[in-house]
Design a protein around this motif. Sequence first.
Motif, PDB file in Angstrom:
ATOM      1  N   MET A   1       2.311   2.042  -3.297  1.00  0.00           N
ATOM      2  CA  MET A   1       1.261   2.588  -4.162  1.00  0.00           C
ATOM      3  C   MET A   1       1.064   4.063  -3.876  1.00  0.00           C
ATOM      4  O   MET A   1       0.988   4.897  -4.771  1.00  0.00           O
ATOM      5  N   CYS A   2       0.969   4.402  -2.583  1.00  0.00           N
ATOM      6  CA  CYS A   2       0.720   5.774  -2.180  1.00  0.00           C
ATOM      7  C   CYS A   2       1.877   6.649  -2.630  1.00  0.00           C
ATOM      8  O   CYS A   2       1.690   7.707  -3.227  1.00  0.00           O
ATOM      9  N   LEU A   3       3.070   6.180  -2.360  1.00  0.00           N
ATOM     10  CA  LEU A   3       4.282   6.882  -2.744  1.00  0.00           C
ATOM     11  C   LEU A   3       4.272   7.205  -4.232  1.00  0.00           C
ATOM     12  O   LEU A   3       4.503   8.326  -4.668  1.00  0.00           O
TER      13      LEU A   3
ATOM     14  N   LYS B   1       1.851   7.405  -6.401  1.00  0.00           N
ATOM     15  CA  LYS B   1       0.841   8.377  -6.797  1.00  0.00           C
ATOM     16  C   LYS B   1       1.352   9.788  -6.555  1.00  0.00           C
ATOM     17  O   LYS B   1       1.209  10.674  -7.392  1.00  0.00           O
TER      18      LYS B   1
ATOM     19  N   LEU C   1       0.827  -1.200   0.000  1.00  0.00           N
ATOM     20  CA  LEU C   1       0.000   0.000   0.000  1.00  0.00           C
ATOM     21  C   LEU C   1       0.866   1.256   0.000  1.00  0.00           C
ATOM     22  O   LEU C   1       0.614   2.208  -0.736  1.00  0.00           O
ATOM     23  N   ASP C   2       1.911   1.213   0.824  1.00  0.00           N
ATOM     24  CA  ASP C   2       2.765   2.381   0.953  1.00  0.00           C
ATOM     25  C   ASP C   2       3.396   2.740  -0.383  1.00  0.00           C
ATOM     26  O   ASP C   2       3.417   3.900  -0.787  1.00  0.00           O
TER      27      ASP C   2
END
Lengths: 589, 589
Positions: free
Chosen positions: B10-12, B14, B7-8
Amino acid sequence: MVEHSGLDIMCLNKYCNSSSSSSSSEHEKKTFTKIKLNLSADYPRKSSEILSGQYGTNVLLIGLALMLAIAHHGPSVTEENLLSFITCLMIIQLMWMMWYIWIRDRKSELQTEKDVHATTCWIRGGLTLLALLSLIMDAFRIGHYVGFNSCVSHVLGVYPVVHATHTIAQVHFLWFHIKDVIKNFETFERFGVIHAVFTNLLLWCNGVMSEAEHFLDNHKRRLYAQGYGNLTIVHSEPDCNCTTSACSMFSNSLYYLYPFNIEYHIFVSAMLYVMWKNIGRVIDLTSNRKRSATKNQGLILGPILGLVALASTIGVLVVYVIHVEESLQMRQSAISMFYCYGIIMLVFMCSAGASGLLIYRTDHMPTDTSENPSRQLDTELLFGSSVGSWLMSWCSVVAVLGSTSSPPYRWTNLIYSLFIILEKCVQNLFIIESLYRHRDDREDPDLPATPKIFSVTSSLAPPYNGILNRAYETPERDCVTMDSEQVESGQVYRSPRKPSKVLLTEGTVVEPPCTKRQILKNIAIFLLMCNISLWILPAFGCRPQYDNGLEQEAFGFSIWTTVLNFAVPMNLFYRMHSVASLFEVFRRA
Amino acid sequence: MVEHSGLDIMCLNKYCNSSSSSSSSEHEKKTFTKIKLNLSADYPRKSSEILSGQYGTNVLLIGLALMLAIAHHGPSVTEENLLSFITCLMIIQLMWMMWYIWIRDRKSELQTEKDVHATTCWIRGGLTLLALLSLIMDAFRIGHYVGFNSCVSHVLGVYPVVHATHTIAQVHFLWFHIKDVIKNFETFERFGVIHAVFTNLLLWCNGVMSEAEHFLDNHKRRLYAQGYGNLTIVHSEPDCNCTTSACSMFSNSLYYLYPFNIEYHIFVSAMLYVMWKNIGRVIDLTSNRKRSATKNQGLILGPILGLVALASTIGVLVVYVIHVEESLQMRQSAISMFYCYGIIMLVFMCSAGASGLLIYRTDHMPTDTSENPSRQLDTELLFGSSVGSWLMSWCSVVAVLGSTSSPPYRWTNLIYSLFIILEKCVQNLFIIESLYRHRDDREDPDLPATPKIFSVTSSLAPPYNGILNRAYETPERDCVTMDSEQVESGQVYRSPRKPSKVLLTEGTVVEPPCTKRQILKNIAIFLLMCNISLWILPAFGCRPQYDNGLEQEAFGFSIWTTVLNFAVPMNLFYRMHSVASLFEVFRRA
């Protein structure tokens, strides 16, 4: 809870006998008084649960035995016997409900605890609508009875009147008492509630049987028209002429109202079951508050695709029902059309479910392993009601592979059946994984509380405290707290000036998982509407399993109709239960 | 458990896109690597449970679909297809078991944890005996195949060979690996174990179907002999002559061995299910010790009455099986005899159960409301498997009340059916209340541990610590501790010199509840032997429901045989499960 003194007195008595036998008769007297007292004391909770459960099960089984005898169309048991039995059960339930309301009105101190999770306004509204349709059905039945009253049993007139009264009283009960947590007369009330549960279940079974018989008669009539003359059709019409002009209208319209009546009874019995489970329960006040739902931006693709599915379903239904009555060729093309439509639907549903699972795989969140009987029961119902449909599909696969004839829809039937199995597997995995994930608690405590979603067993949920606490520990929580204003104003990706990056300990930057949540919400709403579509089709007469002839060739008429009579109602329940569960997934996502 | 870094990343990713788009392609690459890693990471436990459960259920349903097709005796599916399918499943299970044993032998560090409650020596011994009888059955099958090998499919020869190998390997597995708590390759092993569970369940279903078909054929032959000539009997004998002299002996003896084979498979599948539930479980070491059983003095009346019941059962069975084949009058008298015998048995059983409940009512002990999935499952199995028998009995009641003919056993059938319902209700209440009561822990910690009683799910029991602690607080504990020597030497009521009174706070004197416990033990052992009797009767051919004709008149041949095919195996399982539960009650009392 229960004192030990009965035992103590027994012990006392025995020892007094051995040490001083003079006062033995007095002690014996005391012992018997004590035993008597103990016998009239409160019955242990588990035992009274089992006792009332056994009572309810046996009531249902008597009804089932009567139904089986009626299905044989023998001389010994007639439909009037069954209707009299059900009428008695409904009258007993009415009396219990009146007693319950009267005792609560009289003693205001009994109106204490309520379980706010037991139901919501919209579910009660929906049930009221279904109840209204049931009342129309009763009116049609009364009209039918009036038309034929010279030659039919009076039971057929009394039954709809009692059923209508029962429906009205039950809706009143649903609105004002279904949330009650009973703490007085527990054992008696347990019997009352379980009686209501099983009365509604029996009414459901009766509806399912009537509908199945109607389908079977239609099916036989069609076979007869095609020249298979060896099947006997039992005419249920009375022997005399109708005295009013509307009799055939009444009896024909009845079958369009059956599906609603059936769903009404099964949902009411699920709600009453929750009430039964709540008897004597100690409500945790911290968990007994309504939780707000999450925001719903970006809900475009899911609802649109869902509406397309719903619209095409209605189109397919109309075309199918018209064409299947016509020539063999038209019938075969209608069945082929159904399978092609079904395959397309199921491919989309499988993809949606698989995407959802893929999102969960990329978004690791520890599963919530806390004890939760509600979720457990939801899972079991979902799994259990899939079995009927899986059996039906595997039978179709066996029939296609072993078939000697080759109608045009042979291989589409095979693909359709395999996709039905796959779709249920994927959907179950998706729903169950959603329910078992830790819930992000993004709600604003200041926002007005909106009612919690109804799941068949939602009120059995234990406190979410553990989950809430752990939710605070996840990095996402910070992310959400910081971005909640942006999320609410819908500016997340349009305002690059606002500093919405959050630095974590690992030095990475976190994005609020809004896109993922949006995708999940879209998937849930799409699957929800697809499940409604797949409920509508069999509920309103689109059952190619009766019409395609392949399975009947492999299994024979009686085995195949038995399988269908068992599997189709289970499948209908599965679809409705999925709709409720997917709504829960939608609200949690 | 599973990291959040997917998840991290992915967030990074974006956010890097919105801030600096230059390094986007590198980040995308990283992201995909991470997603790939996450996908291959450990699958969540609940999901893999559901996934493997769905796999197993579908394997069973394929088998059921094939069985239904065979029951139709159509041309498309033959018994060879089903046997090939089952043979494949058994070979897969064999391969999995070999892999399992090989990997555990190779890596000694994998042989760590064992769940001592999973099974006991005597249950494994019993299953070994049943397995031996199954091997004899396989030998008979091979003999039958050798006799007819010129005209029957080779599958009929391969199947018993594979089944024999499977049986031997499985018994080895039961002795050395069934207690393992698997902690490596969890997802894969879950599939292996569930495959074994459902293979055994399918073998059970196949046995039940073969037996039901055999009974039905016998029944039809009898009806044919009495002049009802419209029923077709499907002869399962091959078309050629037997080359050996023992063929008919083989095929006749087979049916006496079926009941044992059936019980073998259902019990093995229950034990494997426990193993499946244990996968990945964290065993509480404090609860993972065997508990000693209580002493068994004063066990006279129960075993004697039980033996009388057992002996008379065997007498009734022999007389019934002989007489039912003879003239109409003999047949009717045999059926009447059966019902009279049944009523007497059931009156005794009801009285015994009711006495037990009465003792519990006079001896108030707080019920144990702690969470206990094992007990919950035992309760559900007991309740669930009663349903089949209740349905059968209510059908009999409906049939008798609606009957137009009046054979001599009409009203005894009614009374018998009502007693069957009552007896199951009382027995369920008795067993469930026994299981839900706090257990007195009278054992001496210095005594050598004897193995714990096997209940179908006993290994799932959570720690008894809570119960043990509370047991220390009850007044009975003191009583028992002081008298334990006396109890052991059997001198309790013969030594008035020893001061065995215990003064409680209320100033009363306590007697050790030994008489009550003795009565309860006698009741449990009596009910246990009665349940064995009521298992023997239908298992070995005493099924008056087929022979009395009343139900068949009311429900028709096909509905009634469907009800029996569903209810009789459930009833057999109920009796066996009751025996296991009553043994647990006996040891706990």
